[in-house]
Scaffold this motif. Structure first.
Motif, short mmCIF file in Angstrom:
data_model
loop_
_atom_site.label_atom_id
_atom_site.label_comp_id
_atom_site.label_asym_id
_atom_site.label_seq_id
_atom_site.Cartn_x
_atom_site.Cartn_y
_atom_site.Cartn_z
N VAL A 270 0.96 -1.33 -0.09
CA VAL A 270 -0.02 0.24 0.00
C VAL A 270 0.80 1.15 0.05
CG1 VAL A 270 -1.70 1.50 1.26
CG2 VAL A 270 -1.94 -1.07 1.11
N TYR A 271 1.92 1.12 0.66
CA TYR A 271 2.82 2.43 0.99
C TYR A 271 3.42 2.57 -0.56
CZ TYR A 271 5.96 5.63 3.31
OH TYR A 271 6.81 6.65 3.91
N ASP A 272 4.13 1.33 -0.87
CA ASP A 272 4.84 1.37 -2.27
C ASP A 272 3.97 2.02 -3.35
OD1 ASP A 272 7.21 0.61 -0.99
OD2 ASP A 272 6.81 -1.29 -1.20
N ASN A 273 2.65 1.10 -3.62
CA ASN A 273 1.91 1.69 -4.36
C ASN A 273 1.61 3.02 -4.45
OD1 ASN A 273 1.41 -0.70 -5.83
ND2 ASN A 273 -0.37 -1.27 -4.72
N THR A 274 1.21 3.84 -3.46
CA THR A 274 1.12 5.05 -2.96
C THR A 274 2.27 5.89 -3.75
OG1 THR A 274 -0.15 4.72 -1.22
CG2 THR A 274 0.57 7.07 -1.55
N ILE A 275 3.59 5.68 -3.57
CA ILE A 275 4.59 6.05 -3.97
C ILE A 275 4.75 6.27 -5.36
CG2 ILE A 275 7.01 6.48 -3.93
CD1 ILE A 275 6.81 6.15 -0.81
N ASN A 276 4.57 4.99 -5.93
CA ASN A 276 4.72 4.39 -7.34
C ASN A 276 3.57 5.21 -8.27
OD1 ASN A 276 7.02 2.86 -6.81
ND2 ASN A 276 5.98 1.18 -6.70
N THR A 277 2.65 5.25 -7.60
CA THR A 277 1.29 5.93 -8.52
C THR A 277 1.43 7.28 -8.77
OG1 THR A 277 -0.36 4.05 -7.62
CG2 THR A 277 -1.26 5.98 -8.69
N VAL A 278 1.75 8.12 -7.68
CA VAL A 278 2.03 9.24 -7.81
C VAL A 278 3.22 9.60 -8.69
CG1 VAL A 278 2.83 11.39 -6.50
CG2 VAL A 278 0.70 9.98 -5.69
N ASN A 279 4.41 8.84 -8.62
CA ASN A 279 5.50 8.99 -9.33
C ASN A 279 5.08 8.68 -10.82
OD1 ASN A 279 8.62 9.31 -8.40
ND2 ASN A 279 7.16 8.52 -6.82
N TYR A 531 -7.26 10.75 1.59
CA TYR A 531 -7.76 11.67 0.46
C TYR A 531 -8.42 10.90 -0.65
CZ TYR A 531 -9.15 15.65 -2.29
OH TYR A 531 -9.70 16.73 -3.15
N ALA A 532 -7.39 10.01 -1.00
CA ALA A 532 -7.76 9.28 -2.21
C ALA A 532 -9.14 8.25 -2.13
CB ALA A 532 -6.49 8.18 -2.83
N ALA A 533 -9.17 7.65 -0.92
CA ALA A 533 -10.44 6.82 -0.59
C ALA A 533 -11.76 7.73 -0.64
CB ALA A 533 -10.21 6.20 0.87
N ALA A 534 -11.41 8.91 0.02
CA ALA A 534 -12.55 9.91 0.16
C ALA A 534 -12.95 10.45 -1.39
CB ALA A 534 -12.26 11.13 1.00
N ALA A 538 -16.73 9.86 -2.78
CA ALA A 538 -17.38 11.17 -3.39
C ALA A 538 -17.84 10.76 -4.84
CB ALA A 538 -16.82 12.22 -3.09
N LYS A 539 -16.89 10.06 -5.54
CA LYS A 539 -17.12 10.22 -7.17
C LYS A 539 -18.31 8.99 -7.20
CE LYS A 539 -14.48 8.20 -11.19
NZ LYS A 539 -14.14 6.92 -11.30
N LYS A 579 -6.07 2.21 -8.26
CA LYS A 579 -7.09 2.79 -8.73
C LYS A 579 -7.61 4.14 -7.81
CE LYS A 579 -11.62 2.16 -10.66
NZ LYS A 579 -12.34 3.33 -10.10
N PRO A 580 -7.69 3.88 -6.44
CA PRO A 580 -8.19 5.37 -5.74
C PRO A 580 -7.40 6.48 -6.12
CG PRO A 580 -8.44 3.51 -4.51
CD PRO A 580 -7.62 2.91 -5.57
N LEU A 581 -6.07 6.19 -6.11
CA LEU A 581 -5.04 7.75 -6.21
C LEU A 581 -5.15 8.15 -7.70
CD1 LEU A 581 -1.85 6.83 -4.11
CD2 LEU A 581 -3.01 8.87 -4.28
N GLU A 582 -5.31 6.93 -8.63
CA GLU A 582 -5.50 7.43 -10.02
C GLU A 582 -6.65 8.02 -10.40
OE1 GLU A 582 -3.11 3.60 -12.05
OE2 GLU A 582 -4.87 3.68 -12.08
N ASP A 583 -7.77 7.80 -9.55
CA ASP A 583 -9.17 8.59 -9.80
C ASP A 583 -8.95 9.89 -9.02
OD1 ASP A 583 -10.30 6.34 -10.82
OD2 ASP A 583 -11.46 5.72 -9.03
N THR A 584 -8.07 10.16 -8.15
CA THR A 584 -8.03 11.46 -7.49
C THR A 584 -7.08 12.34 -8.54
OG1 THR A 584 -7.85 10.62 -5.24
CG2 THR A 584 -6.68 12.53 -5.72
N ILE A 585 -6.06 11.73 -9.07
CA ILE A 585 -5.39 12.37 -10.07
C ILE A 585 -6.02 12.98 -11.50
CG2 ILE A 585 -3.12 12.30 -11.51
CD1 ILE A 585 -1.83 10.61 -9.04
N ASN A 586 -7.10 12.01 -11.79
CA ASN A 586 -7.95 12.11 -12.97
C ASN A 586 -8.72 13.41 -12.66
OD1 ASN A 586 -7.00 10.12 -14.28
ND2 ASN A 586 -8.71 8.70 -13.75
N ARG A 587 -9.18 13.38 -11.24
CA ARG A 587 -9.92 14.83 -10.61
C ARG A 587 -9.06 15.82 -10.89
NH1 ARG A 587 -14.37 17.55 -10.68
NH2 ARG A 587 -14.51 19.12 -8.96
#
Length: 597
Positions: A270-279, A531-534, A538-539, A579-587
């Protein structure tokens, strides 16, 4: 000359704008009576020492522990709420100190429980649970303790670690003392050319100034001061990291990261995915820097230009009743039941609304199993205050659902999900405000607000998380880190995150020294995941209506009856995937399109 508007005293505030703390205790005499009852009852806990192998004794201990803890919680909530109404009132200071001091005694009485439970063969405990149906409710709680067995030490070692715990906190204390009490910043000129002493408190205002000279002076003044103490601050932070690495090794964890995540059963990926997805999506942040540079009309964009709003804040005055209406409209997609609970909170006195002389600043949600989920505000008639109302009521309604649905043992929710409900409310509110706003400038202002929230809560916090990962891994490998090394790591991260358009000023290299969260290892990534889960909730709520609301309410009702990753997954948000972080970046990208459109 106009008369200076004075802050009202507590007595001058109308009763209807105050929380109803008297619903916990009518007066101090009633509180004192319960405090005496607590002190009479709590020592009984120790009588169960050596008896936990018998299912019936284990059950009786759990029941007594719940009774004691619920009473202590109720006493503490009353004392701290009354103290926060007027922090200068010595009566309630004393009351709060009295119950908080007693918590240390209480902890000591309960301290035998986990070591004794872990000394009993696991199968023997499971057999007792099978024999006694009343114990079944505690199965998840007990299994959670049992899985920590490899990381709990002998009694002597545990006592030793407890004895040196104060010493291990020394780096954090030294850092706080230096940054809060002993560091002084230069005098700078404000927008009107007046001399003003720069402080941590007023820096936030200066860095958002429309006058570029002011924000540059504030930026340089702040970070040049931190840089004067770079060696001390470097030694302080690396000592803190070494302490955490030492504890994680002593407790038989494979890494400091595992020591931080495993107790909540959060997979390391979960930690590594978070960093990798944002990168993998930093191009979105690079685009934001480029758009901001263009809209601010700058030839070069510097680090001190990041916080200035693209659009000036509109002049506004929103009465509290109007804020309540706006928030209710924004939260309408959550359905009638949710709105009815929100209205109940307003009507029944959950909220302490306005500032008064001596009242604690800021905002929070508080309460316990046997009290209302109270909310402290310092309402100041701004749009941000309406957003704060939505945020804090998100916490309180999460607590309301959890406490109504779960038994006491599972009524609290994990830190990993603590900000999800509050941020879901904020997202729904700002989506609604952007959607309905007709004035172009106000709409751009709102779009910029949400962009900044994603930039600071997701991109910035993940950069912090990446810094933590790099520094901890270096120290675990035995690589020494000087303040210069820390500054080089920080500089490189800023270059990577903000992209080619940004001038990464040398002053920013010392910014790592200003982040108090680095003394709470691997904490900050939870801002981004929360934030990503929220955003995902919301979406889905806006897209799928009632079906999504029911799943979301399932999350709100779950408390800590399961691990946070599982609680979210059941509600449709899988934090083990990008996916949750990708959705946030899409927003974030959608908002950038609106800004440029």
């Amino acid at each position: 000359m106009a008369e200076t508007k004075k802050l009202k005293t507590r007595e001058q505030i109308d009763q209807k704008y105050k929380w109803k703390v008297e619903k916990i205790y009518e007066n101090i005499d009633a509180w004192e009576e319960d405090f005496k009852r607590l002190k009479d009852m709590a020592p009984e806990l120790t009588s169960y020492s050596g008896k936990l192998m018998e299912g019936k004794e284990l059950l009786n201990y759990m029941k007594l522990d719940e009774e004691v803890s619920r009473l202590a919680g109720k006493l503490a909530v009353y004392a701290h709420l009354k103290n926060d109404e007027d922090t200068a009132n010595p009566t309630y200071q004393a009351l709060r100190d009295k119950i908080y001091s007693y918590f240390a005694e209480l902890k000591s009485m309960q301290s035998f429980f986990i070591p004794e439970l872990l000394s009993i063969p696991e199968e023997a405990i499971r057999k007792e649970i099978e024999k006694l149906p009343e114990l079944k409710i505690y199965s998840f709680f007990i299994e959670d303790i049992l899985k920590m067995k490899p990381h709990v030490l002998t009694r002597e070692k545990e006592e030793l670690i407890a004895a040196v715990s104060d010493c291990l906190q020394a780096p954090d204390k030294i850092y706080s003392m230096l940054s809060d009490a002993e560091m002084t910043f230069p005098v700078i000129k404000d927008e009107n050319n007046n001399d003003v002493e720069l402080t941590e408190a007023n820096y936030g205002g200066f860095i958002q100034s429309r006058d570029r000279r002011v924000r540059k002076d504030a930026f340089q003044g702040l970070f040049k001061t931190y840089n004067k103490f770079n060696n001390t601050l470097g030694a302080s932070l690396t000592s803190s990291i070494k302490n955490f690495v030492f504890i994680s090794k002593t407790r038989n964890y494979s890494s400091a990261l595992e020591a931080s995540l495993k107790p909540n059963n959060i997979p390391l990926e979960v930690y590594d995915n978070t960093i990798n997805t944002v990168n993998n999506n930093l191009s979105s942040l690079h685009r934001y820097v480029k758009v901001k540079k263009k809209l601010l009309g700058l030839e070069e964009i510097h680090m001190y230009d990041l916080y200035v709003p693209i659009i000036e804040s509109p002049v506004e005055h929103i009465e509290f009743d109007e804020a309540v209406k706006v928030v209710k409209e924004g939260l309408k997609p959550l359905g009638d039941e949710y709105i009815n609970i929100f209205e109940e909170g307003i009507r029944e006195g959950w909220i302490d609304i306005y500032p008064n002389k001596g009242k604690r600043g800021g905002a929070y949600s508080s309460g316990d199993y046997d009290t209302m989920p109270y909310v402290l505000l310092n309402y100041d008639y701004k749009l941000r205050d309406a957003s704060t109302l939505a945020h804090e009521m998100g916490h309180s309604i999460h607590s309301y659902y959890s406490r109504k649905t779960q038994p006491y043992i599972y009524a609290d929710y994990s830190l990993f999900v603590a900000e999800v409900a509050s941020t879901t409310n904020e997202n729904l509110l700002i989506d609604y405000l952007i959607e309905k706003e007709q004035d172009r400038n106000k709409k751009l202002y709102l779009i910029n607000q949400q962009l900044e929230q994603i930039r600071t809560t997701v991109f910035r916090q993940v950069m912090f998380a990446e810094f933590e990962k790099i520094t901890h891994e270096n120290i675990e490998k035995g690589v020494p880190l000087t303040s210069k090394d820390l500054s080089n790591i920080w500089h490189d991260l800023n270059v990577k995150y903000f992209g080619p358009e940004m001038v990464v000023d040398n002053e920013i290299d010392i910014e790592w020294a200003r982040i108090p969260h680095f003394y709470r290892d691997f904490y900050v990534y939870q801002y981004a995941t929360g934030y990503a889960a929220a955003n995902s909730f919301a979406k889905e709520i806006l897209k799928n209506g009632e079906k999504a609301v029911e799943l979301y309410k399932g999350f709100l009702k779950s408390g800590s009856s399961d691990y946070p990753i599982n609680v979210l997954k059941r509600a449709g948000v899988d934090m083990t995937t990008p996916k949750p972080l990708e959705d946030t970046i899409n927003r974030f990208n959608e908002l950038l399109d609106m800004l440029e459109g």
